[in-house]
Design a protein around this motif. Structure first.
Motif, PDB file in Angstrom:
ATOM      1  N   HIS A   1       0.842  -1.192   0.000  1.00  0.00           N
ATOM      2  CA  HIS A   1       0.000   0.000   0.000  1.00  0.00           C
ATOM      3  C   HIS A   1       0.878   1.243   0.000  1.00  0.00           C
ATOM      4  O   HIS A   1       2.099   1.152   0.141  1.00  0.00           O
ATOM      5  CB  HIS A   1      -0.946   0.018   1.206  1.00  0.00           C
ATOM      6  CG  HIS A   1      -0.241   0.028   2.542  1.00  0.00           C
ATOM      7  ND1 HIS A   1      -0.073  -1.113   3.298  1.00  0.00           N
ATOM      8  CD2 HIS A   1       0.334   1.018   3.256  1.00  0.00           C
ATOM      9  CE1 HIS A   1       0.555  -0.818   4.413  1.00  0.00           C
ATOM     10  NE2 HIS A   1       0.829   0.475   4.409  1.00  0.00           N
ATOM     11  N   HIS A   2       0.228   2.387  -0.172  1.00  0.00           N
ATOM     12  CA  HIS A   2       0.862   3.700   0.021  1.00  0.00           C
ATOM     13  C   HIS A   2       0.236   4.310   1.267  1.00  0.00           C
ATOM     14  O   HIS A   2      -0.798   3.851   1.748  1.00  0.00           O
ATOM     15  CB  HIS A   2       0.603   4.621  -1.174  1.00  0.00           C
ATOM     16  CG  HIS A   2       1.248   4.161  -2.438  1.00  0.00           C
ATOM     17  ND1 HIS A   2       2.608   4.100  -2.606  1.00  0.00           N
ATOM     18  CD2 HIS A   2       0.716   3.736  -3.611  1.00  0.00           C
ATOM     19  CE1 HIS A   2       2.894   3.669  -3.811  1.00  0.00           C
ATOM     20  NE2 HIS A   2       1.751   3.425  -4.447  1.00  0.00           N
ATOM     21  N   PHE A   3       0.840   5.385   1.748  1.00  0.00           N
ATOM     22  CA  PHE A   3       0.259   6.043   2.921  1.00  0.00           C
ATOM     23  C   PHE A   3      -1.156   6.525   2.599  1.00  0.00           C
ATOM     24  O   PHE A   3      -2.054   6.410   3.418  1.00  0.00           O
ATOM     25  CB  PHE A   3       1.150   7.197   3.388  1.00  0.00           C
ATOM     26  CG  PHE A   3       0.621   7.869   4.615  1.00  0.00           C
ATOM     27  CD1 PHE A   3       0.640   7.223   5.840  1.00  0.00           C
ATOM     28  CD2 PHE A   3       0.085   9.143   4.550  1.00  0.00           C
ATOM     29  CE1 PHE A   3       0.136   7.831   6.977  1.00  0.00           C
ATOM     30  CE2 PHE A   3      -0.415   9.751   5.677  1.00  0.00           C
ATOM     31  CZ  PHE A   3      -0.395   9.095   6.891  1.00  0.00           C
ATOM     32  N   TYR A   4      -1.353   7.070   1.410  1.00  0.00           N
ATOM     33  CA  TYR A   4      -2.689   7.487   0.975  1.00  0.00           C
ATOM     34  C   TYR A   4      -2.971   6.795  -0.351  1.00  0.00           C
ATOM     35  O   TYR A   4      -2.337   7.081  -1.361  1.00  0.00           O
ATOM     36  CB  TYR A   4      -2.782   9.006   0.827  1.00  0.00           C
ATOM     37  CG  TYR A   4      -4.173   9.462   0.462  1.00  0.00           C
ATOM     38  CD1 TYR A   4      -5.180   9.445   1.418  1.00  0.00           C
ATOM     39  CD2 TYR A   4      -4.479   9.885  -0.823  1.00  0.00           C
ATOM     40  CE1 TYR A   4      -6.464   9.843   1.096  1.00  0.00           C
ATOM     41  CE2 TYR A   4      -5.759  10.288  -1.153  1.00  0.00           C
ATOM     42  CZ  TYR A   4      -6.749  10.261  -0.194  1.00  0.00           C
ATOM     43  OH  TYR A   4      -8.018  10.644  -0.511  1.00  0.00           O
ATOM     44  N   ASP A   5      -3.939   5.877  -0.348  1.00  0.00           N
ATOM     45  CA  ASP A   5      -4.184   5.022  -1.511  1.00  0.00           C
ATOM     46  C   ASP A   5      -5.347   5.442  -2.397  1.00  0.00           C
ATOM     47  O   ASP A   5      -5.592   4.810  -3.403  1.00  0.00           O
ATOM     48  CB  ASP A   5      -4.452   3.585  -1.049  1.00  0.00           C
ATOM     49  CG  ASP A   5      -3.189   2.771  -0.936  1.00  0.00           C
ATOM     50  OD1 ASP A   5      -2.194   3.101  -1.590  1.00  0.00           O
ATOM     51  OD2 ASP A   5      -3.199   1.794  -0.171  1.00  0.00           O
ATOM     52  N   TRP A   6      -6.091   6.462  -2.047  1.00  0.00           N
ATOM     53  CA  TRP A   6      -7.332   6.732  -2.750  1.00  0.00           C
ATOM     54  C   TRP A   6      -7.206   7.852  -3.764  1.00  0.00           C
ATOM     55  O   TRP A   6      -8.114   8.645  -3.950  1.00  0.00           O
ATOM     56  CB  TRP A   6      -8.449   6.997  -1.754  1.00  0.00           C
ATOM     57  CG  TRP A   6      -8.570   5.861  -0.799  1.00  0.00           C
ATOM     58  CD1 TRP A   6      -8.341   5.888   0.539  1.00  0.00           C
ATOM     59  CD2 TRP A   6      -8.892   4.509  -1.109  1.00  0.00           C
ATOM     60  NE1 TRP A   6      -8.508   4.643   1.091  1.00  0.00           N
ATOM     61  CE2 TRP A   6      -8.848   3.773   0.085  1.00  0.00           C
ATOM     62  CE3 TRP A   6      -9.213   3.831  -2.294  1.00  0.00           C
ATOM     63  CZ2 TRP A   6      -9.125   2.410   0.141  1.00  0.00           C
ATOM     64  CZ3 TRP A   6      -9.480   2.479  -2.225  1.00  0.00           C
ATOM     65  CH2 TRP A   6      -9.440   1.785  -1.027  1.00  0.00           C
ATOM     66  N   ASP A   7      -6.093   7.898  -4.461  1.00  0.00           N
ATOM     67  CA  ASP A   7      -5.878   8.899  -5.505  1.00  0.00           C
ATOM     68  C   ASP A   7      -4.943   8.295  -6.550  1.00  0.00           C
ATOM     69  O   ASP A   7      -4.831   7.083  -6.643  1.00  0.00           O
ATOM     70  CB  ASP A   7      -5.294  10.189  -4.898  1.00  0.00           C
ATOM     71  CG  ASP A   7      -5.686  11.432  -5.681  1.00  0.00           C
ATOM     72  OD1 ASP A   7      -5.500  11.437  -6.911  1.00  0.00           O
ATOM     73  OD2 ASP A   7      -6.182  12.394  -5.068  1.00  0.00           O
TER      74      ASP A   7
ATOM     75  N   PHE B   1      -1.913   3.666  16.102  1.00  0.00           N
ATOM     76  CA  PHE B   1      -2.537   4.801  15.396  1.00  0.00           C
ATOM     77  C   PHE B   1      -2.757   4.429  13.935  1.00  0.00           C
ATOM     78  O   PHE B   1      -3.840   4.655  13.380  1.00  0.00           O
ATOM     79  CB  PHE B   1      -1.654   6.054  15.505  1.00  0.00           C
ATOM     80  CG  PHE B   1      -2.277   7.256  14.868  1.00  0.00           C
ATOM     81  CD1 PHE B   1      -3.127   8.076  15.593  1.00  0.00           C
ATOM     82  CD2 PHE B   1      -2.030   7.566  13.536  1.00  0.00           C
ATOM     83  CE1 PHE B   1      -3.724   9.186  15.003  1.00  0.00           C
ATOM     84  CE2 PHE B   1      -2.612   8.671  12.935  1.00  0.00           C
ATOM     85  CZ  PHE B   1      -3.470   9.490  13.664  1.00  0.00           C
ATOM     86  N   ASP B   2      -1.737   3.837  13.321  1.00  0.00           N
ATOM     87  CA  ASP B   2      -1.860   3.445  11.921  1.00  0.00           C
ATOM     88  C   ASP B   2      -2.944   2.382  11.755  1.00  0.00           C
ATOM     89  O   ASP B   2      -3.796   2.490  10.870  1.00  0.00           O
ATOM     90  CB  ASP B   2      -0.512   2.930  11.403  1.00  0.00           C
ATOM     91  CG  ASP B   2      -0.480   2.753   9.899  1.00  0.00           C
ATOM     92  OD1 ASP B   2      -1.013   3.624   9.173  1.00  0.00           O
ATOM     93  OD2 ASP B   2       0.088   1.754   9.440  1.00  0.00           O
TER      94      ASP B   2
ATOM     95  N   LEU C   1     -10.172   6.370   9.377  1.00  0.00           N
ATOM     96  CA  LEU C   1     -10.005   7.253   8.219  1.00  0.00           C
ATOM     97  C   LEU C   1     -10.005   6.486   6.894  1.00  0.00           C
ATOM     98  O   LEU C   1     -10.298   7.053   5.850  1.00  0.00           O
ATOM     99  CB  LEU C   1      -8.706   8.057   8.348  1.00  0.00           C
ATOM    100  CG  LEU C   1      -8.611   8.991   9.548  1.00  0.00           C
ATOM    101  CD1 LEU C   1      -7.245   9.661   9.579  1.00  0.00           C
ATOM    102  CD2 LEU C   1      -9.723  10.028   9.509  1.00  0.00           C
ATOM    103  N   GLN C   2      -9.640   5.220   6.950  1.00  0.00           N
ATOM    104  CA  GLN C   2      -9.566   4.341   5.782  1.00  0.00           C
ATOM    105  C   GLN C   2      -8.726   4.948   4.643  1.00  0.00           C
ATOM    106  O   GLN C   2      -9.096   4.863   3.477  1.00  0.00           O
ATOM    107  CB  GLN C   2     -10.971   3.984   5.293  1.00  0.00           C
ATOM    108  CG  GLN C   2     -11.742   3.206   6.308  1.00  0.00           C
ATOM    109  CD  GLN C   2     -13.091   2.737   5.813  1.00  0.00           C
ATOM    110  OE1 GLN C   2     -13.501   2.997   4.694  1.00  0.00           O
ATOM    111  NE2 GLN C   2     -13.795   2.030   6.672  1.00  0.00           N
TER     112      GLN C   2
END
Length: 153
Positions: free
Chosen positions: A40-46, A101-102, A110-111
């Motif tokens: 995964h990436h830290f933020y996957d929704w883009d 936290f993660d 936050l998903q």
């Protein structure tokens, strides 16, 4: 030693250990799960660009926290005002803090990403968070046993 100054050293030791632990776990997560395994990436929704940029920001944060914690630790060692057991306990608490936290905030609330995709996620979530609880337990045990041994002297 002045009680106020001693208290500030204890606070610095706490923050030093926490920052080091948080930074270390952020870098371990980034290197193993984001780069080597590419789960995964830290933020996957883009876009992939945003995912990789978010990984870079996590890397920068982890490195900054790790170095800041080490600088504080070095200052405390130079002044001979640190208990290695107490510092190590806060390193473990910092490791656990990042992990939990993660796993709880980033993954579930936050998903912004999951541990892994296209698999049954429950075993991964359990392993991720149980590992965080184990790290937290180690840190709290070190802290508690250190306070008990100092109190009995």
């Amino acid at each position: 030693m002045n009680p106020i100054k001693q208290s500030s050293f204890k606070g610095q030791a706490t923050w030093s250990g926490l920052l080091f632990g948080i930074g270390l776990m952020a870098l371990v997560d980034e290197i193993i799960f984001h780069q080597l395994l590419q789960w995964h990436h830290f933020y996957d929704w883009d876009t992939p660009f945003i995912g990789i940029m978010s990984d870079g920001l996590l890397n920068a944060f982890g490195l900054f926290a790790l170095v800041a914690g080490l600088f504080m630790f070095t200052d405390l060692r130079r002044r001979s005002t640190i208990s290695l057991r107490q510092w190590t306990s806060f390193v473990f608490i910092g490791l656990a803090g990042f992990q939990l936290f993660d796993g709880i905030i980033n993954h579930k609330l936050l998903q912004i990403h999951q541990v892994r995709y296209n698999v049954d996620i429950l075993p991964y979530d359990l392993a991720w968070n149980i590992f965080g609880v184990i790290l937290l337990t180690i840190g709290l045990m070190l802290l508690y046993t250190g306070k008990r041994s100092r109190g009995s002297n």
